[in-house]
Design an enzyme around this catalytic site. Structure first.
Site, PDB file in Angstrom:
ATOM      1  N   HIS A   1     -20.809  28.446 -33.323  1.00 22.19           N
ATOM      2  CA  HIS A   1     -20.402  28.508 -31.913  1.00 22.19           C
ATOM      3  C   HIS A   1     -21.568  29.256 -31.228  1.00 22.19           C
ATOM      4  O   HIS A   1     -22.362  29.942 -31.690  1.00 22.19           O
ATOM      5  CB  HIS A   1     -19.137  29.223 -31.781  1.00 22.19           C
ATOM      6  N   ALA A   2     -21.397  29.225 -29.974  1.00 22.96           N
ATOM      7  CA  ALA A   2     -22.333  29.762 -29.052  1.00 22.96           C
ATOM      8  C   ALA A   2     -21.373  30.566 -28.145  1.00 22.96           C
ATOM      9  O   ALA A   2     -20.193  30.373 -28.014  1.00 22.96           O
ATOM     10  CB  ALA A   2     -23.164  28.964 -28.329  1.00 22.96           C
TER      11      ALA A   2
END
Length: 316
Positions: free
Chosen positions: A225-226
């Site tokens: 994820h970011a």
């Protein structure tokens, strides 16, 4: 017809795009949809509830069963096996088959087996003979039985900064925008070793939270994820793990194998941690409290937010 059909092929669908080639002894059922400029090689069977995008190559001996979705620019190697029922019984048809999706630009090697209901991410590479039992992240390279991540496509490995000793204390830029590699102080004497970091000196932000990741099976991955606004500072305080950082253009891998080595992941960088040793303990310092809305968990959304729609090479 706007597509080529070998005289021995059976093509029952009308939904085939311009420039597609269907070779000898292949059979495509009436409900299937096949895009343009595809190459359907010898002895391929395509069932009804199958959708294939543009510029897809399906090599000899592949069967695509109901529920399979193939996006643009995918390569499927010879005799790759797709499945759509976790518990198949003769003459017992489920109400709905599980959906398997192969995202844009992915490649599947010869004789690989894909379990039903999985998603193979953009530009992922499934090695020959692999048995895929879990979703494949975007750009990941997976091999073996069960398939495990061994790397990422387009990945750059970090070398020591030019003209600097590998262990000199400091912060070093990397090829991934905003990501920095940190060499932390390491004191070694007769009493043992000690490493430390000072907030807003070695760690480039004020810390509001920490968490520990440990007990990760070697075939598992973390992250994927970011963050929209969160900064993270990663230190493997015991054991070893690999960190992949991706800014939508460049990807780089970092090996955290010492408490004196750390990686700073700023906002809007896609991060993955994998190849954990059995004894790995990863310490993550965070710039803010937990907020589920700060996470970006879909790689395509991440690329769109960074203003880089995926193209033939996966990124621009």
């Amino acid at each position: 017809m706007s597509f080529f059909k070998h005289e021995t092929a059976i093509v029952e669908t009308q939904a085939i795009g311009d420039g597609t080639r269907v070779w000898a002894f292949s059979h495509i059922l009436p409900g299937a949809r096949v895009g343009g400029d595809c190459n359907i090689c010898d002895h391929v069977f395509i069932e009804n509830d199958v959708v294939i995008g543009d510029r897809v190559t399906v090599k000899c001996g592949v069967q695509l069963w109901d529920g399979v979705r193939i996006e643009d620019d995918v390569f499927i190697g010879p005799n790759a096996a797709f499945t759509n029922d976790m518990f198949p019984r003769s003459r017992q048809r489920p109400e709905e088959f599980l959906r398997t999706t192969v995202k844009r630009g992915a490649s599947i090697g010869a004789n690989a087996t894909i379990l039903p209901g999985l998603v193979i991410g953009e530009r992922a590479m499934i090695g020959a003979g692999a048995v895929l039992t879990h979703d494949a992240p975007p750009n990941a390279i997976l091999v073996g039985n069960p398939a495990r991540i061994t790397g990422y496509a387009g990945l750059k490995h970090l070398a020591a900064p030019a003209g600097q000793p590998a262990r000199e204390v400091g912060s070093y830029p990397t090829d991934v925008r905003g990501v920095t590699l940190h060499r932390l102080p390491l004191i070694d004497d007769l009493r043992g070793q000690l490493s430390f970091a000072e907030m807003e000196r070695h760690v480039p932000f004020a810390v509001k939270r920490y968490f520990l990741v440990f007990g990760v099976a070697s075939e598992r991955i973390r992250g994927e994820h970011a963050h929209r606004t969160l900064h993270q500072f990663l230190v493997c305080v015991h054991g070893r793990c690999h960190v992949m950082a991706d800014d939508g253009v460049n990807r780089q891998e970092f090996i955290l194998d010492s408490p004196a080595t750390a990686v700073h992941l700023p906002p809007m960088v896609w991060g993955v941690q994998y190849k954990h040793s059995a004894d790995a303990v990863l310490l993550v310092l965070a710039s803010d409290y937990y907020d589920a809305a700060d996470y970006i968990r879909d790689y395509a959304e991440f690329q769109a937010l960074r203003g880089r729609a995926p193209g033939p090479e996966g990124v621009r």
